[in-house]
Design a protein around this motif. Sequence first.
Motif, PDB file in Angstrom:
ATOM      1  N   ARG A 297       0.814  -1.225   0.000  1.00 46.19           N
ATOM      2  CA  ARG A 297       0.000   0.000   0.000  1.00 46.19           C
ATOM      3  C   ARG A 297       0.847   1.274   0.000  1.00 46.19           C
ATOM      4  NH1 ARG A 297      -5.512   1.296   3.305  1.00 46.19           N
ATOM      5  NH2 ARG A 297      -5.695   3.483   2.669  1.00 46.19           N
ATOM      6  N   VAL A 307      -5.822   4.320  -2.468  1.00 45.00           N
ATOM      7  CA  VAL A 307      -5.872   2.873  -2.266  1.00 45.00           C
ATOM      8  C   VAL A 307      -7.000   2.553  -1.286  1.00 45.00           C
ATOM      9  CG1 VAL A 307      -4.620   0.819  -1.524  1.00 45.00           C
ATOM     10  CG2 VAL A 307      -3.394   2.667  -2.692  1.00 45.00           C
ATOM     11  N   GLU A 309      -8.646  -0.957   0.639  1.00 45.28           N
ATOM     12  CA  GLU A 309      -8.561  -2.391   0.925  1.00 45.28           C
ATOM     13  C   GLU A 309      -9.994  -2.918   1.021  1.00 45.28           C
ATOM     14  OE1 GLU A 309      -6.242  -2.963   4.408  1.00 45.28           O
ATOM     15  OE2 GLU A 309      -4.485  -1.891   3.609  1.00 45.28           O
TER      16      GLU A 309
END
Length: 479
Positions: A297, A307, A309
């Motif tokens: 990341r 980003v 998750e």
Amino acid sequence: MTTFVDRVELHVAAGNGGHGCASVHREKFKPLGGPDGGNGGRGGDVVLVVDQSVTTLLDYHHTPHRRAGNGRPGEGGNRSGADGKDLVLPVPDGTVVLDKRGNVLADLVGHGTTFVAGRGGRGGLGNAALASPRRKAPGFALLGEPGETRDIVLELKTVADVALVGYPSAGKSSLISVLSAAKPKIADYPFTTLVPNLGVVTAGSVVYTIADVPGLIPGASQGKGLGLEFLRHVERCAVLVHVLDCATLESDRDPLTDLDAIEAELAQYGGLDDRPRIVALNKTDVPDGQDLADIIRPEIEARGHRVFEVSAVSRKGLKELSYALAKIVDEARAAKPKEEATRIVIRPKAVDDSGFTVTKEGEGLFRVRGEKPERWVRQTDFNNDEAVGYLADRLNRLGVEDELMKVGAREGDGVAIGPEDNAVVFDWEPSVSAGAEMLGRRGEDHRLESVRPAAQRRRDREAARDETTREYEDFDPFA
């Protein structure tokens, strides 16, 4: 069996115009009542119309030849022929129309958007419409024009706000299935998805569409795998989402390598550099997947990408991802210029535009090109001398003969009217195109001049009887 087609070659033919009718009105005691031939009907158009209920070009893949209806010929009694029926072809939203050379003819976006792919031919005029004080009874009519024929290519570019890109089995279809109500095919083997999937996502007050692009692998932009067939579906998107598999079982792959490979394919395809990118690290519900996401990341963020998750199984991070995409889509829509009202642009012709050109091609051959001369030739029945004479008069009035003289044409030279593959060629004789005195007044029926009104015939009979009476009274048998 093929169920999805996003590129087809279509052969369209518009309807031919109906021929005009050459007829003379006849009834008792009136054998020559004047011309009454009706006009031919217009040929039908081939029209492409965007229909939201259509999602594929499959129908045109199976039946690529389409033809509109022909116009009916005119009839006597001033009855015009019926127009040919237009052929309406529904296409999906986002269909691009190209010619054989790849030039874009139309980009059909929005329900109800139309494009005339082939225009029907004009109907020919009947002899009633061709009559004039100088041409009282034309013995001919004009032929209907052939309809336009065209070979076009239809390409479907999905109209989506968000495009998911990534390696096969990265979890794109799974994400669409949990973000929207779409139910794509999901399995644990590569190339499960063979067609783009579309889903509608609602995030707060923003509603947007999301699509995945199947089969992207290295070399896709050159035709490897399925990527080349579906890369066009990301061209209209507002944002690209890289879906990276953090739990891949392939030893020669990792999320960073996948990201670089997909970006390289997008760069080679071109036209997507200005689209914002978001990276979704998928399958973080797996312990090894979460550990890998924590490692990569920082490096991805250092490249300037946001980003997230996420996990399609546990629904982790999906709400944050959905709202982030909604914000980008909303900003892109606000920045898009509003469509202006349709404007009518008038482009008048130059005052010295004759409407045709005459060029010399080789020794003793001249070619005439122009909309009017070529149309007049198509509408002429060359088996009818009167119709040919009418064509000669029209060309002469247009100035074709004067122009031929200017460029050096001589009697007996060949003159071609129309394109090379479909031209009418004749030997030029100036006396034919300008010598109406040889044929009298073209189109006149001299029989009409001998048909006099009944009152006039009665007066003539009475005058003849009076003349006979006077001669009898003046007759002297002993003279």
